[in-house]
Design a protein around this motif. Structure first.
Motif, PDB file in Angstrom:
ATOM      1  N   LEU A   1       0.954  -1.246  -0.019  1.00 49.76           N
ATOM      2  CA  LEU A   1       0.012  -0.014  -0.011  1.00 49.76           C
ATOM      3  C   LEU A   1       0.778   1.256  -0.052  1.00 49.76           C
ATOM      4  O   LEU A   1       0.680   2.229  -0.655  1.00 49.76           O
ATOM      5  N   VAL A   2       1.814   1.355   0.893  1.00 41.27           N
ATOM      6  CA  VAL A   2       2.720   2.461   1.114  1.00 41.27           C
ATOM      7  C   VAL A   2       3.539   2.672  -0.441  1.00 41.27           C
ATOM      8  O   VAL A   2       3.553   3.742  -0.995  1.00 41.27           O
ATOM      9  N   THR A   3       4.221   1.658  -0.748  1.00 42.35           N
ATOM     10  CA  THR A   3       5.034   1.750  -2.148  1.00 42.35           C
ATOM     11  C   THR A   3       3.906   2.195  -3.067  1.00 42.35           C
ATOM     12  O   THR A   3       4.524   3.143  -4.048  1.00 42.35           O
ATOM     13  N   GLU A   4       2.753   1.738  -3.482  1.00 37.21           N
ATOM     14  CA  GLU A   4       1.886   2.505  -4.552  1.00 37.21           C
ATOM     15  C   GLU A   4       1.545   3.757  -4.440  1.00 37.21           C
ATOM     16  O   GLU A   4       1.441   4.438  -5.426  1.00 37.21           O
ATOM     17  N   LEU A   5       1.401   4.047  -2.960  1.00 41.49           N
ATOM     18  CA  LEU A   5       0.845   5.569  -2.704  1.00 41.49           C
ATOM     19  C   LEU A   5       2.076   6.243  -3.040  1.00 41.49           C
ATOM     20  O   LEU A   5       1.721   7.398  -3.784  1.00 41.49           O
ATOM     21  N   LEU A   6       3.101   5.870  -2.663  1.00 40.55           N
ATOM     22  CA  LEU A   6       4.203   6.663  -2.908  1.00 40.55           C
ATOM     23  C   LEU A   6       4.692   7.020  -4.424  1.00 40.55           C
ATOM     24  O   LEU A   6       4.791   7.812  -4.992  1.00 40.55           O
ATOM     25  N   ALA A   7       4.420   5.631  -5.239  1.00 39.89           N
ATOM     26  CA  ALA A   7       4.640   5.723  -6.604  1.00 39.89           C
ATOM     27  C   ALA A   7       3.597   6.657  -7.046  1.00 39.89           C
ATOM     28  O   ALA A   7       3.947   7.372  -8.206  1.00 39.89           O
ATOM     29  N   ALA A   8       2.242   6.610  -6.845  1.00 43.15           N
ATOM     30  CA  ALA A   8       1.312   7.685  -7.419  1.00 43.15           C
ATOM     31  C   ALA A   8       1.594   9.102  -7.077  1.00 43.15           C
ATOM     32  O   ALA A   8       1.543   9.999  -7.987  1.00 43.15           O
ATOM     33  N   ALA A   9       2.189   9.490  -5.917  1.00 40.00           N
ATOM     34  CA  ALA A   9       2.519  10.580  -5.661  1.00 40.00           C
ATOM     35  C   ALA A   9       3.916  11.180  -6.562  1.00 40.00           C
ATOM     36  O   ALA A   9       4.061  12.133  -7.000  1.00 40.00           O
ATOM     37  N   HIS A  10       4.794  10.101  -6.735  1.00 42.03           N
ATOM     38  CA  HIS A  10       5.921  10.367  -7.621  1.00 42.03           C
ATOM     39  C   HIS A  10       5.345  10.683  -8.892  1.00 42.03           C
ATOM     40  O   HIS A  10       5.743  11.563  -9.703  1.00 42.03           O
ATOM     41  N   ASP A  11       4.348  10.011  -9.335  1.00 42.20           N
ATOM     42  CA  ASP A  11       3.836  10.234 -10.867  1.00 42.20           C
ATOM     43  C   ASP A  11       3.318  11.521 -10.856  1.00 42.20           C
ATOM     44  O   ASP A  11       3.413  12.302 -11.920  1.00 42.20           O
ATOM     45  N   ILE A  12       2.560  12.056  -9.908  1.00 46.99           N
ATOM     46  CA  ILE A  12       2.035  13.484 -10.133  1.00 46.99           C
ATOM     47  C   ILE A  12       3.039  14.488 -10.025  1.00 46.99           C
ATOM     48  O   ILE A  12       2.868  15.196 -10.764  1.00 46.99           O
ATOM     49  N   ILE A  13       4.285  14.247  -9.398  1.00 47.22           N
ATOM     50  CA  ILE A  13       4.988  15.172  -9.327  1.00 47.22           C
ATOM     51  C   ILE A  13       5.670  15.410 -10.641  1.00 47.22           C
ATOM     52  O   ILE A  13       5.956  16.618 -11.188  1.00 47.22           O
ATOM     53  N   ARG A  14       6.236  14.030 -11.184  1.00 49.46           N
ATOM     54  CA  ARG A  14       6.739  14.321 -12.786  1.00 49.46           C
ATOM     55  C   ARG A  14       5.816  14.854 -13.709  1.00 49.46           C
ATOM     56  O   ARG A  14       6.426  15.480 -14.449  1.00 49.46           O
ATOM     57  N   ARG A  15       4.753  14.256 -13.724  1.00 51.95           N
ATOM     58  CA  ARG A  15       3.683  14.531 -14.785  1.00 51.95           C
ATOM     59  C   ARG A  15       3.497  16.041 -14.724  1.00 51.95           C
ATOM     60  O   ARG A  15       3.021  16.802 -15.620  1.00 51.95           O
ATOM     61  N   HIS A  16       3.317  16.629 -13.606  1.00 47.59           N
ATOM     62  CA  HIS A  16       2.734  18.167 -13.575  1.00 47.59           C
ATOM     63  C   HIS A  16       4.046  18.944 -13.180  1.00 47.59           C
ATOM     64  O   HIS A  16       4.043  20.228 -12.985  1.00 47.59           O
ATOM     65  N   GLU A  17       5.181  18.321 -13.038  1.00 46.07           N
ATOM     66  CA  GLU A  17       6.499  19.189 -12.886  1.00 46.07           C
ATOM     67  C   GLU A  17       6.609  20.009 -11.601  1.00 46.07           C
ATOM     68  O   GLU A  17       6.757  21.251 -11.662  1.00 46.07           O
ATOM     69  N   VAL A  18       6.095  19.272 -10.594  1.00 49.65           N
ATOM     70  CA  VAL A  18       6.099  20.212  -9.210  1.00 49.65           C
ATOM     71  C   VAL A  18       7.360  21.058  -9.189  1.00 49.65           C
ATOM     72  O   VAL A  18       8.269  20.235  -9.133  1.00 49.65           O
ATOM     73  N   THR A  19       6.970  22.027  -8.671  1.00 52.01           N
ATOM     74  CA  THR A  19       8.182  22.996  -8.352  1.00 52.01           C
ATOM     75  C   THR A  19       8.597  22.644  -6.994  1.00 52.01           C
ATOM     76  O   THR A  19       7.822  22.355  -6.186  1.00 52.01           O
ATOM     77  N   TYR A  20       9.676  23.185  -6.476  1.00 48.70           N
ATOM     78  CA  TYR A  20      10.045  23.301  -4.929  1.00 48.70           C
ATOM     79  C   TYR A  20       9.146  24.445  -4.388  1.00 48.70           C
ATOM     80  O   TYR A  20       8.939  24.014  -3.242  1.00 48.70           O
ATOM     81  N   ALA A  21       8.923  25.347  -4.832  1.00 54.56           N
ATOM     82  CA  ALA A  21       7.888  26.252  -3.992  1.00 54.56           C
ATOM     83  C   ALA A  21       6.602  25.705  -3.717  1.00 54.56           C
ATOM     84  O   ALA A  21       6.082  25.756  -2.697  1.00 54.56           O
ATOM     85  N   GLU A  22       5.991  24.755  -4.851  1.00 51.89           N
ATOM     86  CA  GLU A  22       4.709  24.056  -4.363  1.00 51.89           C
ATOM     87  C   GLU A  22       5.046  23.015  -3.534  1.00 51.89           C
ATOM     88  O   GLU A  22       4.084  22.737  -2.855  1.00 51.89           O
TER      89      GLU A  22
END
Length: 284
Positions: free
Chosen positions: A41-62
């Motif tokens: 569960l935790v691995t998949e949750l983190l993977a989903a978060a990582h995917d969101i960060i990469r797809r939306h190019e999350v900045t350090y400010a965000e």
């Protein structure tokens, strides 16, 4: 008319109360958790978060804004509110997927166990002249095979006409609009209360900042909370809403289901409204 509540319910106060209530009745102990399940569960949750960060190019400010907000959620004691409003409905869908009887929905953060025990025909505890339209809520509790369930218990709680819950807002009697009703020998109950109002979840804390930043609304439709149980049967936790009510179609908690919408009618003498709703419990 009831006395006006002089203090306003705050996110920090209601959050602290919700956190304390949850801790006092914590369902499970982490010692018994399957480590493989946690890993998945935790691995998949983190993977989903990582995917969101990469797809939306999350900045350090965000990222820093998120970190600051998460810290504030904890400081405000709003994790029960956040989780129950935005995640619990999905957990409930999984938990109730195989249920044949009545539909359930989220518990929410404002449940308090051990409310006063009342007979099958009774009124919820309330203040003299409690504001709101009088409501008679009646029905029966039965098993999926149609067998009446005498002595079934119906725990009921709801907000008042100002959208406030006892024990989570100042100025309200401890058990205001809370009770545990014991059904009669045919599984029947007749509960007198007042119809609750729609309300905003607290918006002066971290959850309110998220709502404002995302351009969402903070409203829940008017609803009755219930936990219905009987020996040998599965407990059902649910909420019942009112046909035509504000925010039934756009509940912030995504908890409304068509089967949970009531259509009260005027009582014969014109004093208030009444509605009949039966609960059907699955075998344990």
């Amino acid at each position: 008319m009831t006395d006006t509540t002089t203090e306003q319910a705050t996110a920090a106060a209601s959050g602290a109360a919700a956190t304390e209530q949850f801790r006092s009745r914590l369902r499970t102990d982490a010692a018994g958790v399957d480590t493989k399940r946690v890993d998945t569960l935790v691995t998949e949750l983190l993977a989903a978060a990582h995917d969101i960060i990469r797809r939306h190019e999350v900045t350090y400010a965000e990222y820093d804004a998120l970190k600051s907000w998460l810290i504030q959620v904890g400081e405000d004691g709003e994790w029960p509110l956040f989780l129950d409003v935005w995640l619990e409905h999905a957990v409930e869908e999984v938990a109730g997927a195989s249920r044949e009887g009545s539909k359930g929905t989220i518990e929410g953060p404002y449940y308090v166990p051990d409310s006063p025990v009342l007979p099958a025909e009774s009124a919820l505890p309330m203040r003299d002249g409690e504001d709101g339209t009088a409501l008679l809520f009646q029905g029966r509790v039965r098993s999926v095979d149609g067998t009446p369930l005498p002595g079934a218990t119906i725990e009921m709680w709801h907000a008042d006409n100002d959208g406030l819950y006892s024990q989570f807002a100042p100025g309200l009697p401890e058990w205001n609009l809370r009770g545990t009703i014991v059904a009669d020998d045919r599984g029947g109950f007749r509960i007198r209360t007042v119809q609750p109002a729609p309300y905003q979840i607290p918006t002066d804390g971290a959850c309110g900042k998220l709502i404002d930043a995302a351009g969402w609304h903070a409203w829940r439709p008017a609803h009755l909370h219930l936990k219905v149980s009987a020996p040998g049967h599965q407990l059902i936790t649910t909420q019942l809403y009112f046909e035509g009510g504000e925010h039934v179609a756009d509940d912030i908690a995504t908890a409304v289901k068509p089967e949970l919408i009531l259509a009260p009618t005027p009582v014969a003498d014109g004093d208030g409204r009444e509605v009949t709703y039966d609960f059907v419990l699955d075998k344990a």
